[in-house]
Motif scaffolding. Structure first.
Motif, PDB file in Angstrom:
ATOM      1  N   THR A 140     -11.471   3.379  -7.151  1.00 11.55           N
ATOM      2  CA  THR A 140     -11.492   2.914  -8.366  1.00 11.55           C
ATOM      3  C   THR A 140     -10.566   1.718  -8.483  1.00 11.55           C
ATOM      4  O   THR A 140      -9.635   1.685  -7.755  1.00 11.55           O
ATOM      5  CB  THR A 140     -11.168   3.888  -9.702  1.00 11.55           C
ATOM      6  N   THR A 193      -3.368   3.913  -2.447  1.00 11.47           N
ATOM      7  CA  THR A 193      -3.166   2.880  -3.528  1.00 11.47           C
ATOM      8  C   THR A 193      -2.837   1.400  -2.835  1.00 11.47           C
ATOM      9  O   THR A 193      -1.724   1.569  -2.314  1.00 11.47           O
ATOM     10  CB  THR A 193      -2.058   3.467  -4.592  1.00 11.47           C
ATOM     11  N   THR A 253       0.757  -0.972  -0.130  1.00 10.28           N
ATOM     12  CA  THR A 253       0.013  -0.022   0.001  1.00 10.28           C
ATOM     13  C   THR A 253       0.830   1.299  -0.002  1.00 10.28           C
ATOM     14  O   THR A 253       1.853   1.257   0.559  1.00 10.28           O
ATOM     15  CB  THR A 253      -0.954   0.211   1.268  1.00 10.28           C
ATOM     16  N   ASP A 254       0.423   2.196  -0.655  1.00  5.74           N
ATOM     17  CA  ASP A 254       1.033   3.764  -0.859  1.00  5.74           C
ATOM     18  C   ASP A 254      -0.280   4.587  -0.312  1.00  5.74           C
ATOM     19  O   ASP A 254      -1.244   4.476  -0.619  1.00  5.74           O
ATOM     20  CB  ASP A 254       1.538   4.125  -1.955  1.00  5.74           C
ATOM     21  N   VAL A 314      -5.039  -2.841  -9.275  1.00  5.39           N
ATOM     22  CA  VAL A 314      -4.520  -1.556  -8.281  1.00  5.39           C
ATOM     23  C   VAL A 314      -5.817  -1.053  -7.894  1.00  5.39           C
ATOM     24  O   VAL A 314      -6.662  -0.463  -8.878  1.00  5.39           O
ATOM     25  CB  VAL A 314      -3.589  -0.923  -9.050  1.00  5.39           C
ATOM     26  N   GLU A 332      -4.488   9.987  -0.668  1.00  4.06           N
ATOM     27  CA  GLU A 332      -4.894   8.987  -1.803  1.00  4.06           C
ATOM     28  C   GLU A 332      -4.299   7.752  -1.204  1.00  4.06           C
ATOM     29  O   GLU A 332      -3.163   7.781  -0.684  1.00  4.06           O
ATOM     30  CB  GLU A 332      -4.102   9.350  -3.209  1.00  4.06           C
ATOM     31  N   THR A 357      -9.557   7.842  -3.075  1.00  2.00           N
ATOM     32  CA  THR A 357      -9.268   9.213  -2.859  1.00  2.00           C
ATOM     33  C   THR A 357     -10.403   9.624  -1.770  1.00  2.00           C
ATOM     34  O   THR A 357     -11.477   9.553  -2.156  1.00  2.00           O
ATOM     35  CB  THR A 357      -9.778   9.920  -4.186  1.00  2.00           C
ATOM     36  N   ALA A 368      -7.488   2.207  -6.085  1.00  2.00           N
ATOM     37  CA  ALA A 368      -7.033   3.611  -5.855  1.00  2.00           C
ATOM     38  C   ALA A 368      -8.193   4.157  -4.961  1.00  2.00           C
ATOM     39  O   ALA A 368      -9.387   4.293  -5.420  1.00  2.00           O
ATOM     40  CB  ALA A 368      -6.866   4.606  -6.964  1.00  2.00           C
ATOM     41  N   GLU A 409      -2.070  -2.365  -4.150  1.00  2.00           N
ATOM     42  CA  GLU A 409      -1.775  -3.613  -5.132  1.00  2.00           C
ATOM     43  C   GLU A 409      -2.600  -4.894  -4.710  1.00  2.00           C
ATOM     44  O   GLU A 409      -2.264  -5.276  -3.624  1.00  2.00           O
ATOM     45  CB  GLU A 409      -0.409  -3.807  -5.021  1.00  2.00           C
TER      46      GLU A 409
END
Length: 175
Positions: free
Chosen positions: A143, A66, A54-55, A148, A64, A152, A150, A68
């Motif tokens: 999304t 993100t 995760t980021d 991946v 945000e 927001t 994402a 994987e």
């Protein structure tokens, strides 16, 4: 002077038992641990790789996240927010074809699969993130493309300091 064993024997011709009376038990426990750790080495990566990488980034307006999730589809991912906790839950299932039972009985020998290497991970995972207070869950957008995810998350508006004017009041006259 000869030392005699403190363990009494009826028959002196019988070979002496091990000096450690728990020696055979210790060997058996060692063997069990060796078998267990050998299996972990063979299959150990299976459960450990399921936690997705995760980021988390942020700017002035939004956060945000993100994640994987290779091999997962949108339908296998659930996102929820409760008490400022964002929870991402995913499930990766083993890919197997469902075959007709009659065909399986007829071709039982042909349908057997020998696994030579199994490194892919399967199962359920959870990731939980603490959100800042005041985040509106209805404003979160998610999304997913090419494995991946994402997210927001709009940041809550910062409260601006406000000055409160102190007004002078008239005191009541004593009667």
């Amino acid at each position: 002077m000869a030392f005699m064993s403190l363990v009494p024997f009826r028959d002196r011709n019988v070979t002496r038992p091990e000096t450690n009376m728990f020696g055979s038990l210790q060997r058996e426990i060692d063997r069990l641990f060796e078998d267990f750790t050998r299996n972990l080495r063979m299959y150990g990566t299976q459960g450990l790789n399921l936690v997705p990488h995760t980021d988390v980034t942020e700017n002035e307006k939004e956060i945000e996240i993100t994640v994987e999730m290779p091999g997962l589809e949108r339908k296998n991912v659930e996102i929820s927010v409760e008490d400022n906790l964002l929870t991402i839950r995913g499930e990766k299932r083993i890919e197997r074809e469902q075959k007709d039972e009659k065909k399986k009985d007829d071709k039982q020998k042909d349908d057997r699969t020998n696994v030579h290497l199994a490194e892919r991970s399967y199962g359920v995972f959870y990731r939980v993130f603490q959100l800042p207070p005041g985040v509106d869950p209805s404003g979160i957008k998610a999304t997913m493309a090419n494995g991946v995810l994402a997210l927001t998350i709009p940041k809550p508006a910062k409260s601006q300091p406000q000055k409160i004017e102190v007004k002078e009041t008239q005191t009541a006259k004593a009667a």
